[in-house]
Write an enzyme that holds these catalytic residues in place. Structure first.
Site, PDB file in Angstrom:
ATOM      1  N   CYS A   1     -11.678   5.692  15.765  1.00 45.62           N
ATOM      2  CA  CYS A   1     -11.656   4.307  15.264  1.00 45.62           C
ATOM      3  C   CYS A   1     -10.327   3.640  15.582  1.00 45.62           C
ATOM      4  CB  CYS A   1     -11.898   4.281  13.755  1.00 45.62           C
ATOM      5  SG  CYS A   1     -13.511   4.907  13.292  1.00 45.62           S
TER       6      CYS A   1
ATOM      7  N   ARG B   1     -21.070   3.104  14.737  1.00 43.81           N
ATOM      8  CA  ARG B   1     -20.292   2.168  15.561  1.00 43.81           C
ATOM      9  C   ARG B   1     -21.243   1.088  16.086  1.00 43.81           C
ATOM     10  NH1 ARG B   1     -15.550   4.803  15.922  1.00 43.81           N
ATOM     11  NH2 ARG B   1     -15.714   7.060  15.679  1.00 43.81           N
TER      12      ARG B   1
END
Lengths: 228, 73
Positions: free
Chosen positions: A65, A142
């Site tokens: 991330c 995601r």
């Protein structure tokens, strides 16, 4: 239902649990929301008139991330040039988002210029179907939702927890969608700005015959390209 | 970029927006004058309306008396 049945029905602990997991549909209005972000309370409607890339990440202070946030920050000015705003989201608190953004600035020298939704109660994640319980019940996948200036969902991308997204592809996708809107064309596989686009196939025999005499670059009546 | 901090103080962007409202303006005008993104201006003006610093009539935002005082402090 008897009163006994009703009393035995579990009461959801927060509103998000009472909402069935859903997935927005392409071409439909993006579900409205108001959310706490690192830039204060923001509503979806605040972005009306701009394109919006709404994206979720699994969790703050995680390595993939962090690379993605650096990459999104890297394309923020390119997106802004195209009239596109960025809005991140994860199931973390505002404090965690702030600490992580400051950490990225300190450790990597990158400022995060876009707001991040602190979706602690999973309301927006549930509304947009960002949770994939087969992967994780507590972290968002995601996801990327491209929402146009009229608030319509134009594209969606889903990646698993293990795989960081390609921000060049997100830029390419925005370019393709904006090119389609501007020139009423479609874009072929692996299209990039500057390349020829596809003219939508004719829908009548008369139009098909005319297409072959049109001066477009046609391989056959249904397969024509043109420079923009 | 909220406009009102946790202790009730106005943020820098709030001051920018209040200063840009010397005359009634649309959110788009405020965004242009302050160089803030339009979504931030809309969210900020809403927050300042809730705090009664700004009011809106016919899509034009204007300062209230409190907003005028707050903008000068």
């Amino acid at each position: 239902m008897s009163s006994q049945d009703a009393s035995s029905t579990p009461i959801p602990s927060h509103p998000a649990e009472s909402t069935p997991a859903s997935l927005p549909r392409l071409g439909m209005a993006a579900p409205p929301f108001e959310a706490v972000t690192t830039h204060g309370k923001i509503r979806l409607e605040d972005f009306r008139g701009s394109w919006l890339v709404l994206f979720s990440h699994p969790a703050d202070f995680t390595p993939v991330c962090t690379t993605e946030f650096i990459a999104f920050a890297g394309i923020a000015s390119e997106l802004r040039r195209r009239g596109v705003e960025l809005l991140g989201l994860s199931i973390d608190s505002p404090t965690s988002h702030i600490a992580w953004a400051l950490n990225i600035k300190e450790k990597f020298g990158i400022e995060i210029p876009f707001p991040i939704i602190a979706d602690s109660n999973k309301e927006v994640a549930t509304l947009y179907g960002m949770l994939s319980p087969g992967e994780s019940k507590t972290e968002t996948s995601r996801c990327v939702f491209v929402i146009d200036p009229d608030g319509i969902v134009r594209a969606m991308i889903y990646y698993p927890l293990t795989t960081g997204r390609n921000t060049d592809e997100i830029l390419r996708l925005i370019d393709a969608l904006q090119t389609t809107d501007k020139h009423k064309v479609a874009t072929p596989a692996n299209w990039k700005p500057g390349e020829k686009a596809i003219v939508p196939p004719p829908t009548t025999l008369e139009e098909a015959e005319a297409r072959l005499r049109s001066g477009l670059e046609c391989t056959d009546w249904y397969f024509c390209k043109k420079a923009l | 970029m909220a406009c009102i901090g946790s202790q009730g103080e106005l943020t820098e962007s709030a001051h920018k927006m209040l200063s840009s409202l010397a005359r009634p303006s649309t959110a788009e005008d405020v965004a242009e004058r302050t160089s803030l993104p339009l979504f931030r201006v809309r969210a900020g003006l809403r927050e300042m309306m809730e705090a009664k610093l700004v009011e809106m009539e016919q899509s034009l935002y204007r300062l209230t008396e409190s907003g005028r005082s707050a903008g000068q402090s």
